[in-house]
Design an enzyme around this catalytic site. Structure first.
Site, mmCIF file in Angstrom:
data_model
loop_
_atom_site.group_PDB
_atom_site.id
_atom_site.type_symbol
_atom_site.label_atom_id
_atom_site.label_comp_id
_atom_site.label_asym_id
_atom_site.label_seq_id
_atom_site.Cartn_x
_atom_site.Cartn_y
_atom_site.Cartn_z
ATOM 1 N N GLU A 254 0.652 -1.112 -0.273
ATOM 2 C CA GLU A 254 -0.517 0.228 -0.009
ATOM 3 C C GLU A 254 1.235 1.080 -0.222
ATOM 4 O O GLU A 254 1.229 1.642 0.969
ATOM 5 C CB GLU A 254 -0.996 0.202 1.242
ATOM 6 C CG GLU A 254 -2.303 1.042 0.955
ATOM 7 C CD GLU A 254 -1.921 1.940 2.017
ATOM 8 O OE1 GLU A 254 -1.364 2.947 1.119
ATOM 9 O OE2 GLU A 254 -1.909 2.038 3.180
ATOM 10 N N CYS A 288 -1.927 9.143 3.130
ATOM 11 C CA CYS A 288 -1.612 8.105 1.897
ATOM 12 C C CYS A 288 -2.887 8.177 0.549
ATOM 13 O O CYS A 288 -2.569 8.548 -0.928
ATOM 14 C CB CYS A 288 -1.514 6.841 1.925
ATOM 15 S SG CYS A 288 -2.644 5.745 2.662
HETATM 16 C C1 UN1 Z 1 -2.964 6.173 5.017
HETATM 17 O O1 UN1 Z 1 -2.228 7.277 4.688
HETATM 18 O O2 UN1 Z 1 -1.342 5.699 5.000
HETATM 19 O O3 UN1 Z 1 -8.932 6.495 4.296
HETATM 20 C C2 UN1 Z 1 -4.045 5.266 5.397
HETATM 21 C C3 UN1 Z 1 -7.735 7.069 5.319
HETATM 22 C C4 UN1 Z 1 -7.579 6.799 6.344
HETATM 23 C C5 UN1 Z 1 -6.503 5.626 6.322
HETATM 24 C C6 UN1 Z 1 -5.108 6.382 5.128
HETATM 25 N N1 UN1 Z 1 -8.032 5.834 6.748
HETATM 26 O O4 UN1 Z 1 -7.864 8.186 4.414
#
Ligand code: UN1
Length: 498
Positions: A254, A288
């Site tokens: 990821e 992310c």
């Molecule tokens: C991440 O930034 O690695 O959807 C995860 C989202 C959060 C998870 C982010 N539930 O922004």
């Protein structure tokens, strides 16, 4: 509360916070809060061996019993929510509500995984042969190495761990060297769950390794680590993926995102503005899933930018612990430098930058004002993920061009459209629409809830975590054909009689 008080309340003793070589700083004020003992890469063989031994008994427990441990973990997380949330704020710089939200995400995945522990469904498949039954069953894989990033220092661990555990796998956790204290706090919370669970849980079921890239590399390269689930930058994934592939291990990646929102002429702009602000500046642009690109229809683009600029001008930037703050610090001054450098490049590529300056908020911390950058086109810098609150805004006239622009980046994590036109919404979600793992309508790209599979395509790495049937990534599949007849017919009608 002082940093020391927060760590004490989380159950971390002064002893375990000192005497080592890994300096841990709080992004709030840059203060050094710990010097931790690092795991040596040379210890990885022993760590993995312990994990393999744990695997042999853990896989024998019925999955619903394994789920009971995760249920207890969820209970302990509920009890420790404030304390753990405060450590997330201390170590990752998240505002209090987002720190707590991250712990809530952990609780949610525990609930999800407990339910899953009574499912883990296989299939029965129609056999062409009389008196035969064909089925598919799912089995534990072995040690699961989990690599997590600083920005979701605890939730991503729990997505992986809750599911790996119900699937029958032990876990070895390598957190970011920027966020080991949240990891240590999680281990204490897990210990309380393990204590209540009793003797069924083997030693070394979940192990923590603290350190940098070398210890991570030792884990990733180890032949007995059956699964490596890695969350972080595309650069990291480029190293991890091939290393795991070389030994035919299982990888769940990821990685980076470059998430966009298309704002159509019919969009509810009030909602779009709120969604943009949360997803572009929340977590100081360090999710992310953070919104990095707005592709706005030319008929509403100027109005949208004006409203965004107004909203950005009032953003409370500062100490993430203070009530009312919406933008806390960026993780460190190197990250701030990268943001400012990206803005410089954007200017060179024809961008007009609003905001995006260093802010003196708390001495010692790296604070920035989030930036809106109007771009004449989707240039190279726009196609690059800069892990900071930079929002590039571009225009379009035809939806097909907007979708093409949304897809024309190397990453493929999250995406969305704001429209009240059903045809546009469905086109965006169709085969010819967004190419991302997450595609939303009238919701921003970040803040996904537990339940859906999380992850994305292209340079995002292709892995799926946390929801739907992501559990299948943590198990091996066996196809079983059982002959309960007195004949031995061969498939495809092949004759092979002696
Ligand atoms: C991440 O930034 O690695 O959807 C995860 C989202 C959060 C998870 C982010 N539930 O922004």
């Amino acid at each position: 509360m002082t940093h020391a008080d927060v760590l004490k309340a989380a159950g971390l003793s002064a002893d375990e916070l000192s005497g080592g070589t890994l300096a841990v700083h709080s992004p709030i004020d840059g203060a050094e809060v710990a010097r931790l003992t690092e795991t040596s890469a040379a210890d990885m063989d022993a760590i993995v061996a312990r994990s393999r031994t744990a695997f042999q008994s853990w896989r024998d427990l019925p999955a619903p019993r394994r789920g009971e441990l995760v249920r207890l973990l969820g209970e302990e997380l509920r009890a420790a929510k404030d304390e753990l949330g405060a450590v997330v704020t201390l170590e990752a710089g998240k505002i209090t509500s987002e720190g707590l939200g991250e712990v809530q995400e952990m609780i949610d995945i525990c609930d999800f995984a407990v339910g899953l522990s009574r499912q883990l469904y296989g299939l029965t498949i129609a056999s062409e042969r009389p008196g035969h039954r064909m089925m598919e069953t799912w089995h534990p894989m072995g040690p699961c190495g989990v690599i997590t990033a600083f920005n979701f220092p605890v939730a991503v661990w729990s997505w992986n761990t809750a599911i790996a555990l119900v699937c029958g796998n032990p876990v070895i956790w390598k957190p970011s060297e920027k966020s080991p204290l949240t990891a240590m706090t999680c281990m204490k919370i897990l210990d309380r769950a393990l204590e209540r669970f009793g003797d069924d849980a083997p030693d070394g079921l979940v192990q923590l390794v603290i350190g940098g890239a070398d210890v991570g590399a030792a884990m990733v390269g180890h032949k007995d680590v059956a699964i490596v689930s890695a969350t972080g930058s595309t650069a990291m994934g480029r190293k991890v993926g091939p290393k795991v592939a070389e030994r035919f291990g299982r990888c769940i990646l990821e990685l980076g995102g470059n998430n966009a929102m298309i704002v159509a002429p019919s969009a509810d702009l009030d909602m779009a503005v709120r969604a943009i602000v949360f997803s572009a500046v929340g977590t100081c642009g360090q999710r992310c899933t953070s919104l990095r690109r707005v592709i706005a229809h030319d008929s509403i683009r100027a109005e949208l930018v004006e409203r965004l600029a107004k909203a950005y001008a009032t953003l409370p930037i500062g100490d993430p612990r203070a009530p009312g703050t919406l933008v806390g610090p960026i993780i460190d001054s190197a990250a701030r430098d990268r943001m400012l450098a990206a803005l410089q490049i954007a200017r060179g590529e024809g961008g007009t930058v609003h905001g995006g300056e260093a802010v003196e908020a708390v001495t010692g911390g790296a604070y920035v004002s989030p930036a809106i950058v109007e771009m004449p086109a989707q240039t190279d810098i726009v196609r690059t993920e800069t892990f900071a609150p930079i929002l590039y805004v571009m225009g379009y006239t035809e939806l097909s061009d907007a979708i093409a622009m949304q897809n024309d980046v190397p990453q493929g994590l999250s995406s969305c459209i704001f429209t009240t036109d059903l045809r546009e919404a469905e086109t965006f979600l169709s085969d010819a629409g967004s190419d991302c793992g997450i595609a939303n309508v009238n919701i921003g790209p970040s803040g996904a809830e537990i339940g859906g599979a999380f992850g994305g395509e292209k340079e995002t790495g292709g892995g799926r975590e946390s929801g739907s049937d992501a559990w299948k990534g943590y198990m091996r599949r066996a196809t079983n054909t059982i002959n309960y007849s007195r004949e031995l017919p061969l498939a495809q009608g092949v004759k092979f009689d002696l």
